[in-house]
Enzyme design. Structure first.
Site, PDB file in Angstrom:
ATOM      1  N   ASN A   1     136.031 127.703  33.478  1.00 35.99           N
ATOM      2  CA  ASN A   1     135.557 127.634  32.095  1.00 35.99           C
ATOM      3  C   ASN A   1     135.371 126.194  31.612  1.00 35.99           C
ATOM      4  O   ASN A   1     134.759 125.964  30.566  1.00 35.99           O
ATOM      5  CB  ASN A   1     136.485 128.413  31.148  1.00 35.99           C
ATOM      6  CG  ASN A   1     136.344 129.917  31.247  1.00 35.99           C
ATOM      7  OD1 ASN A   1     137.296 130.670  31.065  1.00 35.99           O
ATOM      8  ND2 ASN A   1     135.143 130.412  31.537  1.00 35.99           N
TER       9      ASN A   1
ATOM     10  N   ASP B   1     136.677 139.680  28.333  1.00 43.72           N
ATOM     11  CA  ASP B   1     135.333 139.095  28.368  1.00 43.72           C
ATOM     12  C   ASP B   1     134.444 139.703  27.278  1.00 43.72           C
ATOM     13  O   ASP B   1     134.636 140.858  26.887  1.00 43.72           O
ATOM     14  CB  ASP B   1     134.730 139.345  29.770  1.00 43.72           C
ATOM     15  CG  ASP B   1     133.555 138.432  30.053  1.00 43.72           C
ATOM     16  OD1 ASP B   1     133.345 137.450  29.295  1.00 43.72           O
ATOM     17  OD2 ASP B   1     132.834 138.690  31.034  1.00 43.72           O
TER      18      ASP B   1
END
Ligand code: IPE
Ligand code: IPE
Ligand code: MG
Length: 253
Positions: free
Chosen positions: A81, A33
């Site tokens: 996502n 991330d």
């Protein structure tokens, strides 16, 4: 016989050297991330953050192989996502295409077996074909397994596992009250992987974001503020050292 003994001493020396550098972690997973924030900090477009993120993937796959990690599982695209803007999804899919095409030869040469977890068949058909080609070409490799989580959500994975088990019940293969943890583990996408030892998340977020919820039951967790594009060999070694310092009790004493 002497030569045989020599060989087994050598291989046990090699095994203990590997154990020293991995601190006994066989299966390491990473929530990669912070690409967006890395780009923002440098006043660059997010797409460049993702591009730099792929370079970090390439590097960490090499490093993990050299270190002797057996399985490296990378969270590349979550089932949530899809909520991102269409342009960003298309950038990410473009990078995925390029990555498989450009790195497949290296996987073949370096003995890396590719595995995909998640509902990858929900990706675009040309990507599904690329993935299946790469799975095929690397199926016989055994130096390290690189498991990439694509269109992956742990809840989705568990739902699919429950559907598999419900099918087995319907066929009369399992009694409902005989269903155990083994049945569930075997029906998950990670069925053939060793238990997850260490779960790393970069970029300072302290959550799992629907990653490996079942598998992480007794994993050691490691959170770092380092943004994914900056995560390198030194950072992986830090995480492994931290793993080595933990006392795992699994509920015992
Ligand atoms: C991780 O970076 C890559 C994916 C989730 C695909 P992000 O894009 O989430 O970066 P941040 O969290 O916005 O910094
Ligand atoms: C998790 O990161 C997914 C991947 C790294 C592929 P996100 O950036 O999507 O997670 P949230 O939205 O901050 O929880
Ligand atoms: Mg993020």
């Amino acid at each position: 016989m002497r030569p045989a003994r020599k060989e087994s001493q050598d291989s046990s020396a090699a095994a203990s050297a590997v154990k020293d550098s991995t601190f006994g972690a066989r299966h390491v997973a990473i929530i990669m991330d912070g690409n967006g924030r890395w780009a923002k900090k440098k006043h660059l477009p997010r797409a460049l953050g993702h591009k730099k993120g792929v370079e970090a993937v390439r590097n960490i796959v090499r490093v993990a192989g050299e270190t002797g990690i057996e399985v490296l599982t990378l969270y590349a695209f979550s089932s949530e996502n899809w909520n991102r803007p269409r342009d960003e999804i298309s950038d990410l899919m473009g990078l995925l295409r390029q990555y498989i095409q450009s790195d497949i030869e290296e996987f073949v040469e370096n003995g890396i077996k590719l595995k995909v977890i998640g509902n990858y068949k929900g990706l675009e058909p040309d990507i599904v074909r690329l993935i299946e080609g790469a799975l095929d070409r690397t199926a016989g490799n055994d130096r390290m397994t690189l498991a990439i989580a694509l269109n992956y959500g742990a809840q989705d994975e568990i739902i699919r596992a429950v559907q598999t088990i419900a099918g087995a019940v319907q066929q009369g293969d399992v009694e409902p009250d005989k269903i155990n943890a083994g049945h569930i583990a075997d029906a998950l996408d990670t069925a053939d992987l060793p238990p997850l030892d260490l779960l790393i998340r970069t970029s300072g977020e302290l959550r799992l974001s629907n990653f490996l919820l079942w598998q992480a039951a007794y994993s050691e967790l490691y959170f770092t503020d380092v943004l994914w594009p900056d995560f390198d060999k030194r950072e992986l070694q830090k995480a492994l050292r931290s793993f080595g310092d933990r006392q795992r009790r699994f509920g015992g004493r």
